[in-house]
Design an enzyme around this catalytic site. Structure first.
Site, short mmCIF file in Angstrom:
data_model
loop_
_atom_site.label_atom_id
_atom_site.label_comp_id
_atom_site.label_asym_id
_atom_site.label_seq_id
_atom_site.Cartn_x
_atom_site.Cartn_y
_atom_site.Cartn_z
N LYS A 1 7.29 0.92 1.46
CA LYS A 1 7.68 -0.02 0.40
C LYS A 1 8.97 0.40 -0.30
CE LYS A 1 4.82 0.29 -3.17
NZ LYS A 1 4.61 1.52 -2.59
N LYS B 1 0.84 -1.19 0.00
CA LYS B 1 0.00 0.00 0.00
C LYS B 1 0.88 1.25 0.00
CE LYS B 1 -3.00 2.13 3.45
NZ LYS B 1 -2.07 3.22 3.64
N LYS C 1 4.58 8.26 -9.02
CA LYS C 1 5.29 9.32 -8.27
C LYS C 1 6.78 9.38 -8.64
CE LYS C 1 4.53 8.63 -3.84
NZ LYS C 1 3.96 7.27 -3.81
N ASP D 1 -2.28 -1.59 -4.33
CA ASP D 1 -3.20 -2.62 -4.77
C ASP D 1 -2.97 -2.90 -6.24
OD1 ASP D 1 -5.69 -2.42 -2.57
OD2 ASP D 1 -4.44 -0.64 -2.81
#
Lengths: 509, 284
Positions: B18, B13, B44, B130
Site C-alpha cells: 500500500k 491490508k 508505523k 481493515d
C-alpha cells in the site's frame, strides 16, 4: 489569526491562545511573560506558525495540577441552559452527574430574570460497554429523535464525551441526517475532557457550534439598537445601564432562546462581563458578520466602566448620551464609595475566581480601599481571541491599581489553596465556584460567594461588593470558632510549607 | 481562483504494498506538476520513507506527545518532487489507541488550515488495513477524502480486508462519506491471480483501476530508499505507476460498493480454493 469555523471541532485554548493552568509570581511578571502587545515572548520559546495567536508562558506543572471540572460541563451550563433547546450528552451516564447542580442554577437564573421556571432538558445516551465495542451512533440517533418527540425543541445540541471521542463515533453524520429530517439545527459540540486541561475550552466549543449552526448567516435586517450581552445566569444589570444609551439587550447564551441566538448577527455590538467567557463568540460574530466587539477594559470600577461605556457609545453612535450618564453615576456612587472606604480601611481581601473576572474584582476591591496581596485564578489566557491590547485585563489592573504581589494560576487544588491563603492571611475571600469556602472556613476566613456574577459589575458593583464585605465580616466570629475546632488533613511538613508549588518545583527538577 | 483540492484515501491490508503504491502515485503526480501531500495514517509512520531517501520523519503524534501546542508545519517535510510528507504516527502495538491518533492528527491539520495554505492539488491518505475502529474510518467520513481506493492482491486475506473496507464505505455512504473509486490490483503476475481479483471485483461491482505486477525494480528502488518513479524512471514499472496516477487524477465518479456477506465471502473463497487445488492437480 482568525478563528476557524470550517472544522466542527474547536481548537483548544492551549493550542489557540497558549493557555496555562500553573504559574506563581507577581502579576506584573505574568503580564510581561504574556507579552500581549508584542505577540511574542521570551518565556518558553517562540509561538510558531501553528500557534500564531498563542503566547508561550512558562507553565508550572506538578504532580497535582488539574483540580476541577472539564470542558463538557461548560457545554452543559451553556448549551444546556437555552430555553427552547435541548442537550444530549453522548456519554456514559456518569458525565450527567452535574445535572442536579446545573438544574438548580438554571432554575434560580430563570427566576432571577423573570422567566417561567422550568427544569433543564438533558438526555444522556448512557453509553455502556456494548456501545464502546459496537459504536454508539444508533443510540445517539434514537436519543435525538426521542428528544424531538418529547420536547419539540427549536435546536438540539450534542455534547460529546471522552468515551465517544476515543471510539471515534461519527457524531457529525448522525447530527447532519437528523437535522435534515427534523428541520431544526442539530449541533455537535466537541468537548472531550482529555482534549484540553482547562474547562474554558468548553465555552468555546458551545460558542463554536452556535456560530456555525444557529447564528443567522445572511441577516436581512440590522437592529441598530441591539447589543449582544454574553453572560451567565446573573441578575439583569445590563438593561437599565444600556437603556441610558437607548440600547436594548440581547442576553446570550444562558437562558436565551434559539431565536435570540440567531439574531446575534443583526446586533450593533457584542459585549461581555468577562473576556474569559465571551472572547470566542465575540470574535466570531465580528469576523463572520461584522458585529463589532467592544474593545475596552471590562466594566468594573470607575476607570474600567468609564472606558467601557464610552466605547459602547462610540461603536453604537451614542456619544451624545454617554458623558451625562457617566457624570450622574459618578456623582451618585462616589460619596458612597468614600463612605465604604472608611468602613473597610485596614481590611485584606483575597480573590479566587476565573481569570479575567479576578483581574477586575481586584480593581473593585482597591477602589473601595481594600488591600489585595494575592489572588488565585484557575487558568490564564496570555491573550484573548481579539488580540487587542485594549482588552488586556491584567494590564488594565496593573496600570490602574498597581501590583499584585502573589498572583497565582492554579486549578483549584485544595492543598495549595491552604498555602496560598496562609501566605497573605486575608480577612475574607471572594469566590464564585463551590468547593473553595470550606477550606477557608477551617482557617477562620469567611467567603463571599458571588453566585450572581454581576454583583460587582459597573458603578453600582463597587457599592454592592463593599456591602457584601461588611455583611460577611459579621460571620467572622463563627469562622474563628470553626478554625479553633477543626484540623486540616495535611501532614505537618505540608502545613509548614511556604511555597504552594513546592511539589511542582520538585517535579520540575 | 482557488483550485479544487482532491483528497484520496488508499486503504489495504498491512504488507500488501500500500505505501509503495501510494508513494509511487504521489511521485507520479508530483512529476506531472501537481502539488501533493502524502499523509501516512499508520502507527508505523513509514508511509513516506521512499519519498525521503528512506528517512523517517517525526510524526504529528510524536510532536504532540512532547508538547501541548503543536505547529502543524513542524510535522510537514518535503520529499521527492516537493511532495509534502506527513506521518500521523501512533502508539506502540498493544497500547493506547491508534484510531484516536488518526482523529487527532487529521483534526490538527484541518484546524490549522494547512491544506488551504499550501494550496495543494492532492492529499493522499495512506491508511492501514481493515477499518478496525472509528478512527480508521475518519478519512472515509464526511469532509475528508472524496474517493477511496484499495490496494489488494489476489491473496484471500487481502481480499477479506478489501471487503471489510467496502463494508465501511457502504455504511458511511448514506452519511456523505467517501465512495469507492476502485481496486488497485497489486502483485498480479499470472492469469489465475487476475481471474481471482476480477471475480471479486465483479461480485462487488467494483472497477479495477490498474493491475500492478510484482517487479524486482520496485524492490530495488525501495532498498535504495526511493520510489520506482525516482529510482527507475524509464522502467516499465514506472510507466505502470504513471498510468495509475493518471487514472486516479482523471477519476471523478466513485460508487457505493456491494460487499460480500460473511457467508458469501466464505463460499466465494472456497470456490477459488477448489479451483486452485484442481489446477495444481492438473499441472502435476
Amino acid at each position: 489569526m482568525t478563528i476557524n469555523l470550517k472544522t466542527s471541532t474547536v481548537e483548544t485554548r492551549e493550542q489557540r491562545l497558549g493557555t496555562i493552568i500553573g504559574w506563581d509570581g507577581k502579576a506584573s511578571a505574568l503580564a510581561e511573560e504574556s507579552a500581549y502587545a508584542r505577540g511574542e515572548c521570551g518565556g518558553c520559546g517562540a509561538s510558531g506558525r501553528g500557534g500564531a495567536k498563542a503566547r508561550r508562558v512558562c507553565e508550572l506543572t506538578g504532580p497535582f495540577t488539574q483540580g476541577s471540572v472539564c470542558s463538557e460541563q461548560m457545554v452543559e451550563c451553556q448549551a444546556g441552559n437555552i430555553r427552547d433547546a435541548l442537550l444530549i450528552q453522548h456519554s456514559p451516564i456518569g458525565c450527567g452527574a452535574g445535572q442536579v447542580i446545573y438544574n438548580s442554577i438554571y432554575r434560580n437564573g430563570l427566576a432571577m430574570r423573570g422567566h417561567p421556571v422550568q427544569n433543564i432538558r438533558f438526555i444522556s445516551t448512557n453509553l455502556r460497554e456494548r456501545d464502546m465495542v459496537y459504536g454508539g451512533a444508533d443510540k445517539l440517533d434514537a436519543a435525538i429523535r426521542a428528544a424531538f418527540e418529547r420536547h419539540a425543541p427549536k435546536a438540539i445540541f450534542i455534547a460529546t464525551s471522552c468515551a465517544s471521542g476515543i471510539i471515534g463515533d461519527d457524531v457529525e453524520s448522525v447530527a447532519r441526517h437528523a437535522e435534515a429530517d427534523l428541520g431544526i439545527p442539530v449541533i455537535p459540540l466537541h468537548c472531550e475532557g482529555f482534549a484540553s486541561k482547562h474547562w474554558s475550552t468548553g465555552f468555546d466549543a458551545t460558542q463554536h457550534g452556535i456560530l456555525r449552526q444557529i447564528v443567522r448567516k445572511n441577516p436581512t435586517k440590522k437592529q441598530e439598537d441591539l447589543v449582544n450581552v454574553i453572560n451567565l445566569w446573573g441578575s439583569d444589570v445590563f438593561t437599565p445601564m444600556l437603556k441610558e444609551l437607548d440600547l436594548r439587550v440581547n442576553y446570550v447564551i444562558d437562558m436565551a432562546t434559539v431565536e435570540e441566538l440567531a439574531q446575534m448577527s443583526e446586533a450593533a455590538a457584542t459585549v461581555t462581563f468577562c473576556y474569559t467567557l465571551g472572547t470566542y463568540l465575540a470574535q466570531g460574530l465580528e469576523q463572520e458578520y461584522g458585529v463589532p466587539q467592544i474593545r475596552a477594559p471590562q466594566p468594573y470600577g470607575f476607570a474600567g466602566t468609564d472606558a467601557w461605556l464610552r466605547e459602547v457609545a462610540r461603536v453604537t453612535g451614542r456619544e451624545d448620551k454617554v458623558e451625562a450618564f457617566i457624570e450622574r453615576e459618578h456623582a451618585r456612587v462616589r460619596p458612597k464609595v468614600e463612605e465604604l472606604k472608611k468602613k473597610l480601611a485596614g481590611l485584606k481581601g483575597y480573590i479566587a475566581t476565573g481569570s479575567a473576572y479576578s483581574h477586575s474584582l481586584i480593581g473593585v476591591l482597591r477602589e473601595i480601599g481594600v488591600q489585595v496581596d494575592g489572588s488565585l485564578v484557575f487558568h490564564h489566557d496570555p491573550v484573548y481571541d481579539s488580540e487587542d491590547r485594549k482588552q488586556d485585563t491584567l494590564d488594565h489592573l496593573i496600570e490602574n491599581y498597581g501590583e499584585v504581589e502573589h498572583f497565582t494560576v492554579g486549578n483549584r487544588q485544595q492543598f495549595q489553596f491552604y498555602n496560598l491563603l496562609q501566605r497573605v492571611n486575608p480577612d475574607f475571600i471572594i469566590i464564585r465556584h463551590n468547593g473553595l469556602s470550606p477550606l477557608a472556613a477551617r482557617l477562620g476566613i469567611p467567603a463571599i460567594p458571588l453566585g450572581d456574577e454581576l454583583h460587582a459589575f459597573g458603578y453600582q458593583g463597587m457599592i454592592n461588593l463593599g456591602e457584601a464585605i461588611l455583611a460577611v465580616l459579621q460571620h467572622r466570629k463563627f469562622h474563628q470558632d470553626i478554625a479553633g475546632r477543626v484540623k486540616l488533613p495535611y501532614k505537618k511538613s505540608w502545613l509548614a510549607e511556604k511555597d504552594p508549588f513546592a511539589l511542582a518545583r520538585v517535579a520540575a527538577e | 481562483m482557488s483550485k479544487k483540492l482532491k483528497q484520496i484515501a488508499i486503504y489495504g491490508k498491512g504488507g500488501i504494498g500500500k505505501s509503495t503504491t501510494t508513494s509511487n502515485i504521489s511521485a507520479a503526480l508530483a512529476e506531472a506538476g501537481y502539488k501533493v501531500m502524502q499523509f501516512g495514517a499508520d502507527p508505523k509512520a513509514d508511509s513516506t520513507n521512499t519519498l525521503r531517501g528512506g528517512e523517517y520523519i517525526p510524526s504529528v503524534l510524536d510532536l504532540l506527545a512532547e508538547r501541548r501546542r503543536v505547529d502543524a508545519y513542524e510535522a510537514i517535510f518535503q520529499g521527492f518532487g516537493g511532495i509534502y510528507c506527513v506521518e500521523a504516527g501512533g502508539p506502540q502495538p498493544g497500547v493506547g489507541c491508534a484510531g484516536r491518533g488518526i482523529i487527532t492528527a487529521v483534526e490538527l491539520l484541518k484546524q490549522q488550515r494547512v491544506f488551504e495554505e499550501l494550496d495543494l492539488d492532492y492529499v493522499i491518505y495512506d491508511v492501514l488495513g481493515d477499518v478496525v475502529c472509528g478512527g480508521f474510518a475518519v478519512p472515509v467520513r464526511e469532509g475528508i477524502a472524496e474517493h477511496v481506493f484499495t490496494v489488494s492482491s489476489s491473496d484471500f486475506m487481502a481480499v477479506y480486508a478489501a471487503n471489510n473496507l467496502f463494508k465501511g464505505i457502504e455504511k458511511f455512504s448514506t452519511a456523505g462519506g467517501a465512495l469507492l473509486g476502485g481496486i488497485i490490483a497489486n502483485s498480479i503476475n499470472t492469469d489465475f491471480q487476475r481471474e481471482i481479483i476480477d471475480d471479486f471485483a465483479a461480485h462487488t461491482k467494483t472497477p479495477i483501476v490498474q493491475y500492478v505486477p510484482r517487479s524486482l525494480t520496485v524492490t530495488q528502488a525501495e532498498l535504495s530508499g526511493r520510489t520506482t518513479i525516482e529510482a527507475a524512471p524509464k522502467s516499465e514499472q514506472a510507466e505502470v505507476y504513471r498510468a495509475l496516477a493518471r487514472r486516479i487524477a482523471d477519476h471523478t465518479e466513485s460508487k457505493v460498493p456491494t460487499p460480500l456477506g460473511p457467508l458469501e465471502l466464505r463460499e466465494w473463497s472456497a470456490k477459488w480454493a477448489d479451483r486452485l487445488v484442481e489446477q495444481e492437480r492438473a499441472a502435476a
